[in-house]
Scaffold this motif. Structure first.
Motif, PDB file in Angstrom:
ATOM      1  N   ALA A   1      21.538 -37.842  -7.182  1.00 38.85           N
ATOM      2  CA  ALA A   1      21.852 -37.594  -8.590  1.00 38.85           C
ATOM      3  C   ALA A   1      21.385 -36.190  -8.993  1.00 38.85           C
ATOM      4  CB  ALA A   1      21.189 -38.657  -9.466  1.00 38.85           C
ATOM      5  N   LYS A   2      20.193 -35.800  -8.529  1.00 36.02           N
ATOM      6  CA  LYS A   2      19.693 -34.455  -8.817  1.00 36.02           C
ATOM      7  C   LYS A   2      20.563 -33.394  -8.130  1.00 36.02           C
ATOM      8  CE  LYS A   2      15.841 -35.721 -10.997  1.00 36.02           C
ATOM      9  NZ  LYS A   2      15.594 -35.443 -12.438  1.00 36.02           N
ATOM     10  N   ALA A   3      20.955 -33.679  -6.890  1.00 37.30           N
ATOM     11  CA  ALA A   3      21.758 -32.711  -6.139  1.00 37.30           C
ATOM     12  C   ALA A   3      23.112 -32.492  -6.807  1.00 37.30           C
ATOM     13  CB  ALA A   3      21.941 -33.198  -4.704  1.00 37.30           C
ATOM     14  N   GLU A   4      23.747 -33.565  -7.235  1.00 37.02           N
ATOM     15  CA  GLU A   4      25.057 -33.444  -7.874  1.00 37.02           C
ATOM     16  C   GLU A   4      24.946 -32.752  -9.229  1.00 37.02           C
ATOM     17  OE1 GLU A   4      26.408 -37.453  -7.909  1.00 37.02           O
ATOM     18  OE2 GLU A   4      26.683 -37.543  -5.716  1.00 37.02           O
ATOM     19  N   ALA A   5      23.876 -33.050  -9.948  1.00 35.82           N
ATOM     20  CA  ALA A   5      23.709 -32.439 -11.268  1.00 35.82           C
ATOM     21  C   ALA A   5      23.457 -30.941 -11.172  1.00 35.82           C
ATOM     22  CB  ALA A   5      22.548 -33.119 -12.000  1.00 35.82           C
ATOM     23  N   HIS A   6      22.833 -30.499 -10.074  1.00 35.35           N
ATOM     24  CA  HIS A   6      22.457 -29.089  -9.950  1.00 35.35           C
ATOM     25  C   HIS A   6      23.267 -28.335  -8.897  1.00 35.35           C
ATOM     26  CE1 HIS A   6      18.912 -30.822 -11.999  1.00 35.35           C
ATOM     27  NE2 HIS A   6      18.774 -29.612 -12.528  1.00 35.35           N
ATOM     28  N   GLY A   7      24.281 -28.979  -8.295  1.00 34.67           N
ATOM     29  CA  GLY A   7      25.164 -28.283  -7.365  1.00 34.67           C
ATOM     30  C   GLY A   7      24.519 -27.901  -6.051  1.00 34.67           C
TER      31      GLY A   7
ATOM     32  N   LEU B   1      19.601 -21.165   1.225  1.00 36.81           N
ATOM     33  CA  LEU B   1      19.230 -22.421   1.869  1.00 36.81           C
ATOM     34  C   LEU B   1      17.747 -22.677   1.687  1.00 36.81           C
ATOM     35  CD1 LEU B   1      20.088 -24.786   3.823  1.00 36.81           C
ATOM     36  CD2 LEU B   1      19.322 -23.307   5.703  1.00 36.81           C
ATOM     37  N   ALA B   2      17.418 -23.955   1.472  1.00 36.52           N
ATOM     38  CA  ALA B   2      16.017 -24.366   1.435  1.00 36.52           C
ATOM     39  C   ALA B   2      15.774 -25.377   2.541  1.00 36.52           C
ATOM     40  CB  ALA B   2      15.670 -24.980   0.084  1.00 36.52           C
ATOM     41  N   LEU B   3      14.674 -25.177   3.277  1.00 39.38           N
ATOM     42  CA  LEU B   3      14.204 -26.172   4.227  1.00 39.38           C
ATOM     43  C   LEU B   3      13.035 -26.889   3.570  1.00 39.38           C
ATOM     44  CD1 LEU B   3      14.140 -27.457   7.096  1.00 39.38           C
ATOM     45  CD2 LEU B   3      12.470 -25.688   7.689  1.00 39.38           C
ATOM     46  N   ILE B   4      13.192 -28.197   3.310  1.00 37.65           N
ATOM     47  CA  ILE B   4      12.162 -28.967   2.609  1.00 37.65           C
ATOM     48  C   ILE B   4      11.363 -29.759   3.635  1.00 37.65           C
ATOM     49  CG2 ILE B   4      11.722 -30.741   0.880  1.00 37.65           C
ATOM     50  CD1 ILE B   4      14.211 -29.859  -0.582  1.00 37.65           C
TER      51      ILE B   4
ATOM     52  N   ALA C   1       3.763 -15.665   0.531  1.00 40.37           N
ATOM     53  CA  ALA C   1       4.137 -17.011   0.098  1.00 40.37           C
ATOM     54  C   ALA C   1       4.263 -17.060  -1.416  1.00 40.37           C
ATOM     55  CB  ALA C   1       3.102 -18.021   0.582  1.00 40.37           C
ATOM     56  N   TRP C   2       5.007 -18.060  -1.910  1.00 46.92           N
ATOM     57  CA  TRP C   2       5.258 -18.213  -3.343  1.00 46.92           C
ATOM     58  C   TRP C   2       4.815 -19.605  -3.772  1.00 46.92           C
ATOM     59  CZ3 TRP C   2       6.643 -13.784  -5.642  1.00 46.92           C
ATOM     60  CH2 TRP C   2       7.146 -12.769  -4.803  1.00 46.92           C
ATOM     61  N   PRO C   3       4.281 -19.727  -4.969  1.00 51.36           N
ATOM     62  CA  PRO C   3       3.715 -21.007  -5.395  1.00 51.36           C
ATOM     63  C   PRO C   3       4.750 -22.091  -5.695  1.00 51.36           C
ATOM     64  CG  PRO C   3       3.592 -19.400  -7.178  1.00 51.36           C
ATOM     65  CD  PRO C   3       4.036 -18.650  -5.959  1.00 51.36           C
ATOM     66  N   SER C   4       5.980 -21.700  -5.981  1.00 51.40           N
ATOM     67  CA  SER C   4       7.021 -22.678  -6.308  1.00 51.40           C
ATOM     68  C   SER C   4       8.382 -22.094  -5.990  1.00 51.40           C
ATOM     69  CB  SER C   4       6.967 -23.061  -7.788  1.00 51.40           C
ATOM     70  OG  SER C   4       7.321 -21.942  -8.592  1.00 51.40           O
ATOM     71  N   VAL C   5       9.366 -22.955  -5.976  1.00 54.30           N
ATOM     72  CA  VAL C   5      10.738 -22.502  -5.705  1.00 54.30           C
ATOM     73  C   VAL C   5      11.208 -21.570  -6.812  1.00 54.30           C
ATOM     74  CG1 VAL C   5      13.128 -23.243  -5.392  1.00 54.30           C
ATOM     75  CG2 VAL C   5      11.272 -24.618  -4.446  1.00 54.30           C
ATOM     76  N   THR C   6      10.901 -21.925  -8.043  1.00 50.62           N
ATOM     77  CA  THR C   6      11.411 -21.133  -9.165  1.00 50.62           C
ATOM     78  C   THR C   6      10.752 -19.769  -9.274  1.00 50.62           C
ATOM     79  OG1 THR C   6       9.844 -22.319 -10.584  1.00 50.62           O
ATOM     80  CG2 THR C   6      12.116 -23.131 -10.526  1.00 50.62           C
TER      81      THR C   6
ATOM     82  N   ALA D   1      15.994 -30.507  -7.743  1.00 44.74           N
ATOM     83  CA  ALA D   1      16.298 -29.989  -9.080  1.00 44.74           C
ATOM     84  C   ALA D   1      15.828 -28.543  -9.210  1.00 44.74           C
ATOM     85  CB  ALA D   1      15.637 -30.866 -10.140  1.00 44.74           C
ATOM     86  N   GLU D   2      14.640 -28.228  -8.681  1.00 42.78           N
ATOM     87  CA  GLU D   2      14.142 -26.855  -8.726  1.00 42.78           C
ATOM     88  C   GLU D   2      15.046 -25.916  -7.931  1.00 42.78           C
ATOM     89  OE1 GLU D   2      10.048 -26.038  -7.992  1.00 42.78           O
ATOM     90  OE2 GLU D   2       9.387 -27.973  -8.768  1.00 42.78           O
ATOM     91  N   CYS D   3      15.500 -26.382  -6.759  1.00 43.66           N
ATOM     92  CA  CYS D   3      16.415 -25.561  -5.944  1.00 43.66           C
ATOM     93  C   CYS D   3      17.683 -25.247  -6.718  1.00 43.66           C
ATOM     94  CB  CYS D   3      16.753 -26.280  -4.641  1.00 43.66           C
ATOM     95  SG  CYS D   3      15.400 -26.358  -3.435  1.00 43.66           S
ATOM     96  N   GLY D   4      18.205 -26.259  -7.403  1.00 46.21           N
ATOM     97  CA  GLY D   4      19.412 -26.045  -8.175  1.00 46.21           C
ATOM     98  C   GLY D   4      19.216 -25.033  -9.278  1.00 46.21           C
ATOM     99  N   ARG D   5      18.090 -25.127  -9.965  1.00 42.76           N
ATOM    100  CA  ARG D   5      17.813 -24.173 -11.050  1.00 42.76           C
ATOM    101  C   ARG D   5      17.639 -22.756 -10.502  1.00 42.76           C
ATOM    102  NH1 ARG D   5      14.982 -28.743 -13.238  1.00 42.76           N
ATOM    103  NH2 ARG D   5      13.024 -28.138 -12.217  1.00 42.76           N
TER     104      ARG D   5
END
Length: 729
Positions: A128-134, A80-83, A67-72, A95-99
């Motif tokens: 807004a976050k999704a559009e900004a980060h694609g 793909l991310a399942l949230i 496991a990992w502590p964060s997306v980044t 926003a983290e997924c986008g980065r």
């Protein structure tokens, strides 16, 4: 091979999201009650070949996976991310997924726009976050997704097998119902499933486009509560349905159902009848009942289409043959008229008491040799009058009901049916009352790709869908839609003036709009004074006339006493004018009255109504129906999305339940259908040219053998939407 060489404009971006090579499970858990646990189990048990990245700051390992502590902090390259975390965490995680370069996210949490208020604001922040980060969004408020051919099972459903039925369902329970039904059926498998949820980003049109391109999907099946962009969906459905079948179950067929849909997903549920008509116009196969979804999807996936709607029924029981005939007629199918040659061949192999008139009743001829049913199917399949064959009765159960020694005959009959299915393009559909126990002969048919049903009704619904699809495909290339006319400067100015004055078009202005674009409108004169009324009387002479009030403030003229009919001579006109003015001033003392409209009475005929609305979901839509009680009480109307093809317009007339009135009931002459179709097309072509036209209502139009007369016309002007916005759109 596709029935039509169709293609979509470009590859859908959803392929990378719905068939990813790496998946991050945000909120992965070792708690078996959590979705983050179930998703991990589904991926591991199904043998997902890509990389799995569980994200949980409180765990080092989850189900044996690091496991990992964060997306980044993820080292790999998930697409793909399942949230699986609460709604409030979603915007930041997107926003983290986008980065991190993740292209798509499946958001399970509810509590967004479907609850209104703060939830709607949270959804706007997320987007807004999704559009900004694609990042593309599936959901929120979604049940999840699976792609069984890529071994992705984020729902952790057991016993779902790969197949060729793609499912998009706004209800997770509906997907579960279909999965359990397929498990019981044992022959239906799935390719991709997605729960679109609130469709905050990716909508039904996007998913349908993906299923249209997906090589593992042979039929696209959708459970829809509401569309976000119905106009776009119609265009995509038109393209996809030319390549593979599209099956839709639309909930919200009642006022209560529409309210339930809105509260469940925040979806906009429009008129059910209108939605059904528009989807069928685009080639979609509609099902009315939820238990028809999987049978129709299976039947269309296996058989694709029938040439037409003429069905040959072969039965080993008279009662069930009668039931089948009733259901076929109700579904708009025909009992094929068998040729004399076909009937003669049937008589050669059947007992004398058998009926060789469709429906064919073998009358005991097959009791000792059930393979004879296959022989009968081969005979009728060679008849040019037959488009599809429907076997009704107990095939597969002869060895159960009579003697085990008949099993060999039934198996030989099954093999003969398989050979026939491979040799003919005519669909073979089988109903057997022994289907639930799955005897060997029926298992053989199913394994070979022949649909076998336990319900006459389901069988007939499949036959109807095959016939509808075949006819749609046969006419597909003739579905060229009418182009919009060029707007005329003078009429544009007329709309601008009406907008500036805060009013709709007056009746004579609405008729001018029609007349300038080729619609035949009777001569009419506006009399604003006694002198002008005298001129009108001289112009029309002894012709019987109608007189109507002209006022921006009086829309329902009859209610205000603003209509007088069968007026002959100048004196009658003057008397009618005084009466109309007095009635309308009493009805609305503040009404601005311009004058009266004088026009010849229309000839006798049938009243019809033609209307146009700009639906917020589907855009401009044309409605047609018979006038009077037919439209007000029976609601016998047809809808089509604008622009129309000539086939669309003609099919609107044919669709009406009361079309016999137009065809000449009780000795009356049939109306000029071609002139009526021309009128529908002319109305369709002018609507798109004038974005200020919000609604149009021609009611009534009198149609007869000599053509039509537009008796009344009303145009509602859009006084709210900014013109520049519409032109940009």
């Amino acid at each position: 091979m596709n029935p039509i060489e169709g293609h979509l404009p470009s590859r859908s971006p959803l392929h990378d999201i719905l068939a990813p090579t790496g998946i991050a499970v945000i909120g992965a858990s070792s708690d078996s009650t959590k979705r983050g646990y179930k998703a991990m189990v589904g991926l591991i048990k199904d043998g997902y070949r890509g990389e799995i990245y569980p994200v949980n700051p409180k765990a080092d390992m989850i189900l044996g996976v690091k496991a990992w502590p964060s997306v980044t902090s993820i080292p790999g390259n998930p697409q793909l991310a399942l949230i699986c975390t609460p709604a409030a965490t979603v915007p930041g995680l997107i926003a983290e997924c986008g980065r991190r370069g993740i292209k798509g996210a499946v958001i399970l949490a509810s509590g967004f726009a479907e609850v209104g208020g703060e939830g709607a604001e949270l959804e706007r922040e997320m987007m807004a976050k999704a559009e900004a980060h694609g990042v593309r969004i599936i959901g929120p408020n979604t049940s999840g997704m699976f792609n069984l051919h890529h071994r992705i099972n984020l729902l952790a459903l057991d016993n779902v097998k790969p197949g060729d039925v793609g499912i998009i369902s706004q209800s997770g329970n509906m997907l579960l119902s279909l999965a359990l039904e397929a498990q019981h059926n044992g022959h239906v498998g799935f390719s991709t499933y997605v729960g679109p949820g609130n469709q905050s980003d990716i909508g039904f049109n996007d998913y349908l486009r993906y299923l249209g391109e997906d090589e593992h999907t042979r039929v696209a099946t959708l459970y829809v509560e509401g569309f976000r962009d119905g106009r776009k969906f119609l265009e995509v459905a038109r393209e996809v349905s030319a390549m593979k079948p599209v099956v839709v179950y639309k909930s919200g067929s009642t006022e209560q159902g529409q309210k339930a849909a809105s509260s469940h997903t925040g979806a906009l549920a429009g008129s059910y009848a209108m939605t059904v008509d528009l989807l069928r116009q685009s080639g979609v196969s509609m099902v009315q009942y939820s238990d028809e979804i999987l049978p129709v999807a299976e039947g269309l996936g296996l058989l694709q289409k029938a040439r037409g709607k003429r069905v040959a029924v072969i039965s080993d029981g008279g009662g069930q043959a009668t039931i089948a005939s009733d259901r076929l007629a109700e579904a708009g199918l025909e009992l094929a008229e068998l040729s004399e040659s076909t009937r003669a061949q049937l008589r050669e192999v059947l007992f004398p008491q058998a009926s060789t008139v469709n429906p064919v009743d073998v009358a005991g001829s097959t009791d000792a040799n059930p393979s004879l049913l296959a022989t009968c199917m081969e005979i009728v399949a060679a008849d040019d009058n037959v488009d599809s064959i429907f076997l009704v009765g107990m095939f597969g159960g002869y060895s159960v009901r009579f003697a085990e020694s008949l099993l060999g005959d039934e198996m030989r009959g099954a093999e003969a049916m398989v050979d026939l299915a491979n040799a003919t393009e005519k669909p073979l559909v089988i109903y057997s009352l022994y289907t639930p126990i799955k005897p060997p002969a029926l298992r053989r048919l199913h394994e070979a790709g022949l649909p076998v049903y336990a319900s006459i009704e389901h069988s007939v619904r499949v036959l109807a869908a095959l016939g509808d699809r075949g006819q749609h495909l046969a006419q597909y290339h003739s579905h060229a839609r009418t182009a919009a006319v060029e707007p005329l400067p003078a009429l544009d100015a007329m709309f601008r003036q009406a907008r500036a004055e805060g009013r709709d078009l007056l009746e004579y202005e609405a008729k001018q709009l029609l007349r300038e674009h080729g619609v035949v409108v009777p001569l009419e004169l506006v009399a604003r004074s006694e002198a002008e009324l005298a001129e009108a009387a001289a112009r029309f002479g002894d012709t019987p006339l109608a007189m109507k009030i002209v006022s921006r403030d009086i829309l329902h003229k009859s209610d205000a006493g603003g209509v007088r009919l069968n007026l002959v001579g100048e004196a009658a006109l003057h008397e009618a004018r005084e009466a109309i003015l007095a009635s309308c001033r009493a009805y609305d003392p503040d009404a601005e009255i311009e004058g009266v409209l004088v026009t010849p009475m229309a000839q006798k005929g049938v009243e019809v109504i033609i209307g146009v609305i700009r639906d917020p979901i589907f855009g401009p839509v044309l409605m047609f129906g018979l006038g009077g009680v037919f439209v007000e009480i029976l609601e016998d109307v047809a809808f089509r999305a604008i622009p129309l093809s000539r086939h669309d317009a003609s099919s609107m007339v044919d669709q009406l339940k009361a079309r016999r009135v137009l065809e000449g009931a009780r000795g009356e002459a049939a109306v000029d259908k071609e002139a009526l179709v021309d009128l529908l097309l002319q109305v369709s072509s002018l609507v798109e040219a004038y974005p200020d036209l919000k609604e149009l209502d021609l009611n009534p139009v009198i149609v007869n053998a000599d053509g039509y007369a537009v008796v009344d016309a009303r145009v509602i002007v859009d006084r709210e939407t900014d013109v520049s916005d519409k032109e940009a759109h």
